[in-house]
Enzyme design. Structure first.
Site, PDB file in Angstrom:
ATOM      1  N   ASP A   9      64.646  76.804   7.993  1.00  0.00           N
ATOM      2  CA  ASP A   9      65.118  76.680   9.249  1.00  0.00           C
ATOM      3  C   ASP A   9      64.525  77.907  10.182  1.00  0.00           C
ATOM      4  OD1 ASP A   9      66.879  78.468   8.325  1.00  0.00           O
ATOM      5  OD2 ASP A   9      68.418  77.812   9.483  1.00  0.00           O
ATOM      6  N   ASP A  14      63.358  83.562   7.285  1.00  0.00           N
ATOM      7  CA  ASP A  14      62.639  82.491   6.658  1.00  0.00           C
ATOM      8  C   ASP A  14      61.223  82.683   6.762  1.00  0.00           C
ATOM      9  OD1 ASP A  14      64.749  79.861   6.368  1.00  0.00           O
ATOM     10  OD2 ASP A  14      65.105  81.273   7.991  1.00  0.00           O
ATOM     11  N   ASN A  38      68.902  77.856  12.288  1.00  0.00           N
ATOM     12  CA  ASN A  38      68.652  78.869  13.151  1.00  0.00           C
ATOM     13  C   ASN A  38      68.026  78.541  14.583  1.00  0.00           C
ATOM     14  OD1 ASN A  38      69.333  81.103  11.539  1.00  0.00           O
ATOM     15  ND2 ASN A  38      67.278  80.879  10.404  1.00  0.00           N
ATOM     16  N   THR A 123      66.760  77.632   2.310  1.00  0.00           N
ATOM     17  CA  THR A 123      66.934  78.682   3.082  1.00  0.00           C
ATOM     18  C   THR A 123      67.665  78.555   4.477  1.00  0.00           C
ATOM     19  OG1 THR A 123      64.806  79.029   3.889  1.00  0.00           O
ATOM     20  CG2 THR A 123      65.577  80.372   1.917  1.00  0.00           C
ATOM     21  N   PHE A 169      76.577  81.670   7.609  1.00  0.00           N
ATOM     22  CA  PHE A 169      75.909  80.757   8.588  1.00  0.00           C
ATOM     23  C   PHE A 169      75.402  79.526   7.909  1.00  0.00           C
ATOM     24  CE2 PHE A 169      72.232  79.176  10.883  1.00  0.00           C
ATOM     25  CZ  PHE A 169      72.729  78.923  12.015  1.00  0.00           C
ATOM     26  N   ASN A 170      74.590  79.596   6.842  1.00  0.00           N
ATOM     27  CA  ASN A 170      74.078  78.116   6.494  1.00  0.00           C
ATOM     28  C   ASN A 170      74.911  77.314   5.657  1.00  0.00           C
ATOM     29  OD1 ASN A 170      71.429  79.025   6.823  1.00  0.00           O
ATOM     30  ND2 ASN A 170      71.151  79.926   4.992  1.00  0.00           N
ATOM     31  N   HIS A 239      68.017  88.227   4.243  1.00  0.00           N
ATOM     32  CA  HIS A 239      68.648  87.141   3.542  1.00  0.00           C
ATOM     33  C   HIS A 239      67.747  86.041   2.740  1.00  0.00           C
ATOM     34  CE1 HIS A 239      71.915  88.285   5.684  1.00  0.00           C
ATOM     35  NE2 HIS A 239      71.296  88.058   6.775  1.00  0.00           N
ATOM     36  N   ASP A 240      66.692  85.461   3.422  1.00  0.00           N
ATOM     37  CA  ASP A 240      65.847  84.575   2.785  1.00  0.00           C
ATOM     38  C   ASP A 240      64.863  85.244   1.894  1.00  0.00           C
ATOM     39  OD1 ASP A 240      67.410  82.688   4.122  1.00  0.00           O
ATOM     40  OD2 ASP A 240      65.880  82.380   5.875  1.00  0.00           O
TER      41      ASP A 240
HETATM   42  C1  BDR Z   1      71.041  82.885   6.813  1.00  0.00           C
HETATM   43  O1  BDR Z   1      71.378  82.326   8.021  1.00  0.00           O
HETATM   44  C2  BDR Z   1      70.393  82.173   8.935  1.00  0.00           C
HETATM   45  O2  BDR Z   1      70.571  83.024   9.950  1.00  0.00           O
HETATM   46  C3  BDR Z   1      69.101  82.906   8.018  1.00  0.00           C
HETATM   47  O3  BDR Z   1      67.964  82.535   8.110  1.00  0.00           O
HETATM   48  C4  BDR Z   1      69.528  83.064   6.804  1.00  0.00           C
HETATM   49  O4  BDR Z   1      68.960  81.667   6.005  1.00  0.00           O
HETATM   50  C5  BDR Z   1      71.814  84.067   6.662  1.00  0.00           C
HETATM   51  O5  BDR Z   1      73.262  83.967   6.523  1.00  0.00           O
HETATM   52 CA    CA Z   2      67.137  80.743   6.798  1.00  0.00          CA
END
Ligand code: BDR
Ligand code: CA
Length: 306
Positions: A9, A14, A38, A123, A169-170, A239-240
């Protein structure tokens, strides 16, 4: 070389993960599916293609996926990633069209065409993956493995929420999809905030100067993405890229085997990922530690190479 199909996303991190993959000989990205997360899904798929075309990888097909989570409207994170989702990086719009299949059909076809060979990387929210698993229930066992960025497991001091105080978040975006995927039987490697919020695995303004000193397309794009994060958020969380790193050097992260429950619904604890001793849950590999400096060294060496 690992064959990767990637659900994403983009999203700044990413996009950084995608640059890392394209510069890494150990992985071959065979296709990308995009999901609302996102950014709205149209924007996410535009972004995936903008990055691919800029880096000369327009041969990688991009398939459009779900416009919203399974049971609720999307709540995007453009306020964090910039109004274009990529830190307003001014890449030109993509020239090439989307691949004609929908994301879940593309995922099913890619895996059925190469049973046991495909590593699925996810991701973003797990909506497309859940749809694909529903469409073809054998899919989880036909995957080589599923590596995902998602969750917060309380395994380190950093394993708390980033979207709510308790949820990542994801997973928070589509907890129903996450619940389906986490009980699908797939061999899952979950990289969560426990490791991605470790300050030792974060890019800072000194790293940014190093990236800016290089003038290749990959370094130029990475510099714009990282600069936005450093300017507005103080540093650039990886993160990703950390999920992708699992495929590049498996000694960078430690994993623990655990049973994980995902809280569905819309209560205060929506999207919480809890390690539980329950018999009804499957075991998954959860990241519990990262060698941050060594990860950053690997990331920079790939991004900065010719
Ligand atoms: C995840 O949430 C998204 O904002 C980032 O791309 C990552 O995959 C982090 O919590
Ligand atoms: Ca992501």
């Amino acid at each position: 070389m690992r064959k990767v199909v990637w659900d994403m996303d983009p999203g700044i991190d990413d996009a950084l993960a995608l640059i890392l993959a394209l510069k890494s000989p150990k992985v071959r990205v065979a296709g990308i599916t995009t999901v609302a997360g996102n950014a709205p899904v149209e924007k996410a798929s535009t972004n995936a293609r903008r990055v691919l075309e800029y880096l000369g990888a327009a041969n990688i097909p991009v398939a459009l996926g779900a416009a919203s989570p399974l049971n609720r409207p999307l709540e995007d994170a453009l306020s964090y990633h910039g109004s274009d989702g990529l830190g307003n990086c001014s890449l030109p719009p993509p020239k090439l069209p989307l691949q004609p299949l929908e994301a879940w059909d593309f995922l099913v076809q890619s895996v059925l065409d190469a049973p046991d060979e495909v590593t699925l990387v996810a991701t973003g929210p797990l909506t497309n993956v859940a749809y694909a698993f529903e469409l073809q229930p054998k899919l989880p066992e036909l995957l080589n493995r599923l590596v995902l960025m998602g969750g917060a497991y309380g395994l380190t001091p950093y394993g708390k929420g980033n979207c709510t105080p308790f949820a990542e978040f994801n997973i928070w975006q589509d907890p129903e999809a996450a619940h389906m995927v986490f009980s699908s039987g797939a061999d899952i490697f979950a990289v969560g905030l426990d490791v991605t919020m470790d300050p030792a695995a974060c890019l800072n303004s000194q790293h940014l100067e190093q990236i800016k000193a290089r003038h290749t397309p990959a370094a130029r794009l990475a510099a714009r993405l990282v600069e936005y994060q450093v300017k507005y958020h103080g540093c650039c969380r990886m993160h990703d890229p950390l999920a992708l790193a699992v495929l590049l050097d498996d000694s960078l992260l430690d994993f623990t085997l655990a049973k994980v429950g995902v809280v569905k619904g819309n209560d205060w604890d929506r999207g919480v990922t809890r390690i539980l001793p329950s018999d009804s849950l499957q075991l998954i590999h959860v990241a519990s530690a990262v060698d941050g400096p060594r990860f950053l060294k690997l990331f920079l060496s790939r991004i900065l190479k010719e």
